[in-house]
Write an enzyme that holds these catalytic residues in place. Structure first.
Site, mmCIF file in Angstrom:
data_model
loop_
_atom_site.group_PDB
_atom_site.id
_atom_site.type_symbol
_atom_site.label_atom_id
_atom_site.label_comp_id
_atom_site.label_asym_id
_atom_site.label_seq_id
_atom_site.Cartn_x
_atom_site.Cartn_y
_atom_site.Cartn_z
ATOM 1 N N ILE A 155 92.518 17.205 37.707
ATOM 2 C CA ILE A 155 91.553 17.958 38.581
ATOM 3 C C ILE A 155 91.041 19.413 38.990
ATOM 4 O O ILE A 155 90.508 19.293 38.694
ATOM 5 C CB ILE A 155 91.351 16.955 40.109
ATOM 6 C CG1 ILE A 155 90.930 15.760 39.676
ATOM 7 C CG2 ILE A 155 90.149 17.547 40.705
ATOM 8 C CD1 ILE A 155 91.023 15.074 40.895
ATOM 9 N N THR A 232 89.128 17.985 48.021
ATOM 10 C CA THR A 232 88.182 17.489 47.445
ATOM 11 C C THR A 232 89.304 16.631 47.531
ATOM 12 O O THR A 232 89.814 15.596 46.866
ATOM 13 C CB THR A 232 87.711 17.631 46.612
ATOM 14 O OG1 THR A 232 88.841 18.338 45.536
ATOM 15 C CG2 THR A 232 86.563 18.189 46.968
ATOM 16 N N ARG A 234 92.898 15.583 49.690
ATOM 17 C CA ARG A 234 92.868 14.322 50.999
ATOM 18 C C ARG A 234 93.291 14.868 52.303
ATOM 19 O O ARG A 234 93.593 16.312 52.750
ATOM 20 C CB ARG A 234 94.463 13.816 50.247
ATOM 21 C CG ARG A 234 94.694 12.490 49.878
ATOM 22 C CD ARG A 234 94.545 11.051 50.138
ATOM 23 N NE ARG A 234 94.654 10.093 49.583
ATOM 24 C CZ ARG A 234 92.713 10.200 47.980
ATOM 25 N NH1 ARG A 234 91.758 11.012 47.849
ATOM 26 N NH2 ARG A 234 93.343 9.260 47.804
ATOM 27 N N GLU A 263 89.585 9.520 58.548
ATOM 28 C CA GLU A 263 87.871 9.287 57.742
ATOM 29 C C GLU A 263 88.494 7.810 58.150
ATOM 30 O O GLU A 263 87.298 7.079 57.864
ATOM 31 C CB GLU A 263 88.095 10.330 56.235
ATOM 32 C CG GLU A 263 89.435 9.451 54.840
ATOM 33 C CD GLU A 263 88.796 10.199 54.075
ATOM 34 O OE1 GLU A 263 88.671 10.947 53.391
ATOM 35 O OE2 GLU A 263 88.829 9.168 52.694
ATOM 36 N N HIS A 295 83.692 11.183 50.952
ATOM 37 C CA HIS A 295 84.942 10.468 50.036
ATOM 38 C C HIS A 295 84.038 10.620 48.815
ATOM 39 O O HIS A 295 84.152 9.457 48.445
ATOM 40 C CB HIS A 295 85.650 9.684 50.503
ATOM 41 C CG HIS A 295 87.396 9.369 49.587
ATOM 42 N ND1 HIS A 295 87.865 10.076 51.015
ATOM 43 C CD2 HIS A 295 87.281 10.407 48.673
ATOM 44 C CE1 HIS A 295 89.154 9.832 49.475
ATOM 45 N NE2 HIS A 295 88.558 9.696 48.107
#
Ligand code: NAD
Length: 337
Positions: A155, A232, A234, A263, A295
């Site tokens: 990513i 983006t 954790r 979350e 998320h």
């Protein structure tokens, strides 16, 4: 295989059923997450299928062993929610979805940057209310800015390439630099230098003991005043209290997060008619320069299809004794160490 699928939402059912159209596996869907209280739902199944906020603690893994569960399939890439020691020393195999389109998450990080920078979330609301004033909506140009990437795996690398395309200078830190990025895309430097140099910092490393609260009071002091911080990856990469203080002081100029340390109590649920009991997220929601998504960075039809297909393939491969090693969590842990 007979599989108990936890933390399911309508889209999970839709995409998993499509991937399992030949009905090779019997999937039984549970909306609840997998936790000690819901363990007994996995009785008489061969495997459990879970997502990011199902906590695979020692207690849960021991419970699954007692229930004779043979396989845990994760519908995600990260496996920080799994007690690795218990899982890898148990009789249960843990498989994940190692490779889905990294561009989907990278593009969401970019969406957070552009929204915060050009204040399109505010412009949208203003115009809907008939307010066509552009006062205080001024942003900054990305071209020429320095973007720091922490973690240049799948990513992070995709994100770095996109930001390079915007004309940014991309600096990065990774303990395993990607040789292919060194060729004009990224300048690798120390973590401190990334903190010092960057106008925008985006986190793309996994959550591990080494990265837990990587963004804390001390590291925030090293950053440029007014820095834009994007996460983006954790939630626990960030010490939320320290970030709230830094937002109040103006040290952080913009915060874009798709993940949050608490979350599991909030994300993927409609709490619009409830009182939110989490004071930290409530405080974050009050800042005009904070953008929170729940998320959803992975959430495209392409990735949902890829996750579902790999999950079904993992079940079939396990049955056939022919497992893709990239998807084996314990093998990956050994490689990483
Ligand atoms: P990846 O394994 O391909 O890349 C992670 C990179 O981080 C690797 O290059 C690794 O060397 C590096 N790294 C490890 N420890 C580090 C450290 N201490 N400092 C700097 N770099 C370090 O993973 P990926 O597919 O790129 O995913 C990255 C993270 O994104 C995942 O771990 C997951 O937490 C998160 N993620 C979030 C979503 C979402 O929807 N928000 C979706 C997918 C993945």
């Amino acid at each position: 295989m007979k599989v108990a699928v936890f933390s399911t939402r309508p889209y999970d059912i839709e995409f998993l059923d499509k991937a399992n159209s030949e009905k090779k596996h019997e999937l039984v869907y549970f909306e609840t997450s997998l936790k000690p209280k819901t363990l007994r739902l996995a009785e008489d199944f061969d495997a459990v299928c879970v997502f990011v906020n199902d906590a695979l603690t020692k207690e849960v893994i021991d419970g699954l062993v007692k229930l004779n569960i043979k396989l845990i399939v994760l519908r995600c890439t990260g496996f920080n929610n799994v007690d690795i020691e218990s899982a890898c020393n148990s009789s249960i195999k843990v498989l994940r979805v190692a490779g889905y389109s990294p561009t989907t998450v990278a593009e969401h990080a970019v969406a957070l940057i552009l929204t915060l920078n050009r204040k399109t979330h505010k412009a949208y609301n203003r115009v809907r209310e008939g307010n066509f004033s552009i006062d205080r909506l001024s942003g900054f140009e990305l071209r020429g800015k320095t973007v720091g990437v922490i973690g240049t795996g799948r990513i992070g690398a995709a994100f770095a390439r996109i930001m390079k395309g915007f004309g940014c200078n991309v600096v990065a830190y990774d303990n395993y630099p990607d040789e292919s990025l060194k060729n004009g895309v990224v300048k690798y430097c120390s973590l401190e230098e990334v903190f010092n140099l960057s106008d925008i910092i985006s986190l793309h490393c996994p959550l591990t003991p080494a990265t837990n609260r990587l963004i804390n009071k001390k590291s925030l002091q090293l950053m440029k005043r007014g820095v834009m911080l994007i996460n983006t990856s954790r939630g626990k990469l960030i010490d939320t209290d320290a970030v709230i203080d830094a937002l109040k002081e103006g040290r952080i100029g913009y915060l874009g997060i798709d993940v949050y340390e608490q979350e599991e109590k909030l994300f993927f649920k409609d709490l619009s008619e409830m009182v939110i009991l989490d004071d930290k997220i409530s405080r974050l929601m009050t800042f005009p320069n904070v953008l929170i998504t729940a998320h959803q960075a992975y959430f495209t039809d392409l990735v949902l299809t890829q996750i579902a297909q790999t999950t079904i393939q993992n079940l079939t491969d396990f049955e056939n004794g022919n497992i893709n090693t990239d998807n084996q969590v314990c093998i990956n842990m050994m490689r990483r160490n």
